[in-house]
Design a protein around this motif. Structure first.
Motif, PDB file in Angstrom:
ATOM      1  N   UNK A 129       0.418  -0.838  -0.269  1.00 20.12           N
ATOM      2  CA  UNK A 129      -0.082   0.481   0.240  1.00 20.12           C
ATOM      3  C   UNK A 129       1.060   1.556  -0.075  1.00 20.12           C
ATOM      4  N   UNK A 130       1.988   1.365   0.390  1.00 27.41           N
ATOM      5  CA  UNK A 130       2.951   2.460   0.546  1.00 27.41           C
ATOM      6  C   UNK A 130       4.497   2.268   0.732  1.00 27.41           C
ATOM      7  N   UNK A 131       5.065   2.424   0.874  1.00 28.85           N
ATOM      8  CA  UNK A 131       6.402   2.849   0.414  1.00 28.85           C
ATOM      9  C   UNK A 131       7.206   2.501   1.731  1.00 28.85           C
ATOM     10  N   UNK A 132       6.413   2.698   2.847  1.00 26.49           N
ATOM     11  CA  UNK A 132       7.311   2.926   4.098  1.00 26.49           C
ATOM     12  C   UNK A 132       6.672   1.661   5.013  1.00 26.49           C
ATOM     13  N   UNK A 133       6.170   0.690   4.126  1.00 28.24           N
ATOM     14  CA  UNK A 133       4.933  -0.388   5.054  1.00 28.24           C
ATOM     15  C   UNK A 133       6.495  -1.449   5.508  1.00 28.24           C
ATOM     16  N   UNK A 134       7.517  -1.744   5.025  1.00 22.13           N
ATOM     17  CA  UNK A 134       7.703  -2.473   5.394  1.00 22.13           C
ATOM     18  C   UNK A 134       9.672  -2.092   5.944  1.00 22.13           C
ATOM     19  N   UNK A 135       9.411  -3.510   7.084  1.00 19.38           N
ATOM     20  CA  UNK A 135      11.139  -2.742   8.014  1.00 19.38           C
ATOM     21  C   UNK A 135      12.068  -3.520   7.015  1.00 19.38           C
ATOM     22  N   UNK A 136      13.554  -3.816   7.403  1.00 18.21           N
ATOM     23  CA  UNK A 136      14.724  -4.306   6.649  1.00 18.21           C
ATOM     24  C   UNK A 136      14.424  -5.435   6.411  1.00 18.21           C
ATOM     25  N   UNK A 137      13.661  -6.664   7.732  1.00 25.04           N
ATOM     26  CA  UNK A 137      13.447  -7.544   7.340  1.00 25.04           C
ATOM     27  C   UNK A 137      13.038  -8.308   6.673  1.00 25.04           C
ATOM     28  N   UNK A 138      11.267  -7.336   6.478  1.00 25.04           N
ATOM     29  CA  UNK A 138      10.340  -7.354   5.430  1.00 25.04           C
ATOM     30  C   UNK A 138      10.909  -7.563   4.049  1.00 25.04           C
ATOM     31  N   UNK A 139      11.863  -6.683   4.051  1.00 23.40           N
ATOM     32  CA  UNK A 139      12.182  -6.071   2.707  1.00 23.40           C
ATOM     33  C   UNK A 139      13.338  -6.585   1.959  1.00 23.40           C
ATOM     34  N   UNK A 140      14.080  -7.634   3.094  1.00 25.90           N
ATOM     35  CA  UNK A 140      14.933  -8.592   2.528  1.00 25.90           C
ATOM     36  C   UNK A 140      14.376  -9.773   2.305  1.00 25.90           C
ATOM     37  N   UNK A 141      13.329 -10.090   3.291  1.00 27.00           N
ATOM     38  CA  UNK A 141      12.940 -11.076   2.665  1.00 27.00           C
ATOM     39  C   UNK A 141      11.956 -11.073   1.071  1.00 27.00           C
TER      40      UNK A 141
END
Length: 299
Positions: A129-141
Motif C-alpha cells: 500500500x505504501x512505500x514505508x510499510x516494510x521494515x528491513x527484515x520484510x524487505x530482505x525476505x
C-alpha cells in the motif's frame, strides 16, 4: 454518458468497487464506548493530544474513532489495488498462497519491455500500500523471494509495486540483505501508475481510473442500500461516565471518564467514579461502567 476506461468494463469496475465496500464490513458498525475501548485506549495520550492541539472532546473522540476505523480499512484498500488486476487483460491475481504467493502475475506472449530495453514475458508482483510499510527484515525476505524467482525463471522480472510511492517511478530496487547492499536490473521498484501503464499500454490509465472512482463509489453506496451510516454513541456515553464523577468542570469530568477506560484497575482510581470505595475494581467493574454509560440498570 460513455465509459472512459477501456482496460476494464464499467460492469466489472462497479462490481469491484462494490466488493471493496463490502470488505469494510464491521468497520461500518457504530461505536459505543465498549468497542471504542476494545484494545484499551491510552488516556494520557488522548488528554495530551486534546490539550496540545486545542481540540474539543467531540473532535478528539471523533478522531480516535476515525483512527481505529482507518487502521482496519487499509487492508480493504489493499484489496482494491490488488484485485482490480483480475479484470485487466493478461493479468491474474492468484488465490492466497497459490502460485508462489504473488499478489499479481502479468504475462504477455508479445513480450514486456523493461526500462533498460530487456524483454521478458512474465512479471511477478509483490504489492504494498505504501512505500514505508516494510521494515528491513520484510524487505530482505521479499528481495530473496524475488531472487529465487529469477533463478527458476530466466524469462521474467519481479516488481515491488507501491500504491503510494514517494514519486512516480520504475527503478532498480536497491535494498539490504544480510547487511549487504543488493540490486538486480530485473528486480524493480515500481509505482502503481507505472504498473498500470505497463499492463494496459496507456500512460494515463491510473489517472483515468482515479477520475471515475469518486462517482462510482457514490453510485454504489447509494444504490446498494446495505451501507449503513454509523451512529457512534461514544461521546454521550463518556459524558454519562463523567456525570458520575461529580467534578465541577466538564473538562476534568471528561478526563476522569477517559481515565476510567484505561486505568479502572490501577491504584487510586477506584474512588473516582461513584461512592462505593469498596467496589471491586476489575473487568466486571469495567463492564458495569459500560452498562451505566449506556443508561442500563445494574442487576
Amino acid at each position: 454518458m460513455g465509459w472512459s476506461l477501456d482496460f476494464i468494463s464499467k460492469e466489472d469496475f462497479i462490481k469491484h468497487v462494490g466488493a471493496t465496500i463490502e470488505k469494510y464490513g464491521e468497520k461500518l458498525e457504530s461505536y459505543d464506548v465498549k468497542r471504542f475501548n476494545k484494545n484499551i485506549i491510552d488516556p494520557i495520550k488522548l488528554i495530551f493530544d486534546k490539550t496540545v492541539y486545542q481540540t474539543s472532546w467531540e473532535e478528539m473522540v471523533g478522531n480516535e474513532i476515525f483512527r481505529q476505523r482507518d487502521k482496519s480499512n487499509n487492508n480493504d484498500i489493499g484489496y482494491f489495488h490488488q484485485r482490480i488486476f483480475q479484470y485487466i487483460d493478461k493479468c491474474r491475481v492468484p488465490e492466497n498462497g497459490k502460485e508462489g504467493g504473488w499478489d499479481v502475475i502479468y504475462q504477455n506472449e508479445n513480450g514486456i519491455v523493461l526500462s533498460d530495453g530487456d524483454v521478458v514475458h512474465t512479471v511477478y508482483v509483490e504489492m504494498k500500500n505504501k512505500h514505508n510499510t516494510m521494515n528491513s527484515a520484510s524487505a530482505g525476505k521479499t528481495y530473496i523471494k524475488m531472487q529465487n524467482q529469477l533463478l527458476s525463471d530466466d524469462d521474467c522480472a519481479c516488481f515491488l509495486v507501491e500504491a503510494i510511492a514517494q514519486k512516480s517511478q520504475n527503478i532498480k530496487w536497491e535494498t539490504t540483505v544480510d547487511g549487504k547492499r543488493v540490486s538486480h536490473k530485473r528486480i524493480r521498484r515500481v509505482s502503481l501508475d507505472q504498473f498500470y501503464a505497463i499492463t494496459t499500454g496507456k500512460d494515463d490509465a491510473f489517472y483515468n481510473m482515479c477520475m471515475v472512482l469518486p462517482n462510482v463509489i457514490e453510485k454504489v453506496v447509494k444504490q446498494d442500500g446495505t451501507v449503513q451510516i454509523p451512529h457512534d454513541t461514544v461521546l454521550q456515553e463518556l459524558k454519562n461516565i463523567a456525570d458520575m464523577s461529580g467534578r465541577e468542570t466538564e473538562d476534568m469530568a471528561m478526563a476522569i471518564a477517559v481515565y476510567m477506560l484505561g486505568f479502572n484497575s490501577y491504584l487510586g482510581f477506584s474512588s473516582l467514579v461513584g461512592n462505593d470505595n469498596n467496589r471491586t475494581v476489575n473487568e466486571s467493574y469495567l463492564k458495569r461502567i459500560y452498562a451505566y454509560a449506556k443508561g442500563l440498570s445494574e442487576k
